[in-house]
Scaffold this active site. Structure first.
Site, PDB file in Angstrom:
ATOM      1  CB  CYS A  88       0.055   3.413  -4.404  1.00 46.04           C
ATOM      2  SG  CYS A  88      -0.695   3.958  -2.873  1.00 46.04           S
ATOM      3  CB  CYS A 148      -3.592   4.508  -4.250  1.00 44.56           C
ATOM      4  SG  CYS A 148      -2.143   5.182  -3.487  1.00 44.56           S
ATOM      5  CG  ASP A 149      -4.045   2.186  -7.572  1.00 46.06           C
ATOM      6  OD1 ASP A 149      -4.797   3.164  -7.461  1.00 46.06           O
ATOM      7  OD2 ASP A 149      -2.908   2.245  -8.065  1.00 46.06           O
TER       8      ASP A 149
END
Ligand code: FAD
Length: 307
Positions: free
Chosen positions: A132, A135-136
């Site tokens: 992701c 997200c990261d």
């Protein structure tokens, strides 16, 4: 107690079904294994195609769906469903904690990221291996990373990461992308994205953090290592149909066979959202399935009452 409908999963499909279920005055229970509702969309930075909510955050839209279901009075339980037993006139839903009885079930268990299946992937998950980018990505500001894949998600991830990272390798096993033209053009224009065609990842290397990738170019029959701090894997999704296997019919890719009415081959079991056979897997089509599923549940319950 026997519920009218148990919804397994609280992504957009399950939450829309919960809202419609409550409006239809059905005794409705939603079972979700994660501590938070919203499903896959929680991992998305921005959703720009849900009508009326341009640019809304993925987390925010997930929360809005849940708040709406709560407002309607839907009942939620946090537990993983491990097994379904289909009796003639009711179903048993077995979780690690309890067993529930229901007249109908809506399977809204969605999908998950496909793994590459190479050495280092599992060992370094969360230590530079990610599924992701939104997200990261922030952890890799100013660094060199790789994105693996050739579809929309891989292209979007590469563009997203290129904003913050020094360099992004986009590694694809073929010589053209499957993704939307507009994304392909944007990727090709972006100076800090280097596309590596015809190449597969053989190994992800690193002691306790990703350090490099071992690559194999299939056309040139050539191997090389590339230094990267992170690798973002975007090679597709697999349906969450473990609990459906042996109960309802699945297609060759593992999706539950059901049409727009969400009806499966087993009376009283319905499939809504990404988990079913369909052309487009998005929030809007998942929500639409949730609504259709409740209409089908009502039809089934009415027919049962007449028999
Ligand atoms: C990175 C990314 C970006 C995306 N961007 C967009 C976008 O911009 N616009 C858009 O429209 N769509 C987007 N999508 C697609 C969208 O998120 C999905 O189509 C949608 O979430 C599908 O909803 P769903 O309810 O069918 O399944 P999911 O969202 O997958 O939800 C399924 C739920 O079921 C739960 N569950 C699974 N198995 C069990 C079990 N055994 N017991 C209990 N609970 C269980 C899961 O924990 C999960 O919460 C994106 C997806 C990803 C991954």
């Amino acid at each position: 107690m026997r519920y009218d409908v148990i919804i397994i999963g609280s992504g957009p499909a399950g939450l829309a079904a919960a809202i419609y279920g409550m409006r239809a005055r059905l005794q409705t229970l939603v079972i979700e294994k994660q501590p938070m509702s919203g499903g896959q969309i929680l991992n998305t930075y921005e959703v720009d195609n849900y009508p009326g909510l341009p640019g809304i955050g993925g987390f925010e839209i997930g929360q809005k769906f849940r708040e709406h279901a709560d407002k309607m009075g839907a009942e939620f339980v946090t537990a993983e469903v491990l097994k379904i037993e289909a009796e003639a006139d009711y179903k048993k839903i077995i979780t690690e904690k309890e067993t529930y009885e229901t007249r109908t079930v809506i399977l809204a268990t969605g999908a998950n990221h496909r793994k590459l299946g190479v050495s280092g992937e599992e060992e370094l998950a969360g230590m530079g291996v990610s599924y992701c980018a939104t997200c990261d990505g922030a952890f890799f500001r100013g660094k060199t990373v790789a994105v693996i894949g050739g579809g929309d998600v891989a292209l979007e991830d590469a563009l997203f990461l290129a904003r913050a990272c020094e360099k992004v390798y986009l590694i694809h096993r073929r010589d053209e992308f499957r993704g939307a033209k507009v994304l392909v053009e944007a990727v090709k224009k972006q100076e800090n994205i280097e596309i590596i065609w015809d190449t597969i990842v053989e190994r992800i290397n690193g002691a306790d953090q990703v350090e490099s990738l071992s690559l194999y170019n299939r056309k040139k029959d050539k191997r090389e290592d590339k230094k990267v701090s992170g690798v973002f894997i975007a090679v597709g999704i697999v349906p969450n149909t473990e609990i459906a296997k042996g109960i309802v019919e699945l297609d060759e890719s593992g999706y539950i066979i059901a049409g727009e009415d969400t009806v499966t081959n087993v009376p009283g079991i319905f499939a809504a959202g990404d988990v079913r056979t369909k052309n487009l897997r998005q929030v809007i089509t998942a929500a639409s399935d949730g609504a259709n599923a409740i209409t089908s549940v009502e039809k089934y319950l009415n027919m049962e009452a007449q028999n």
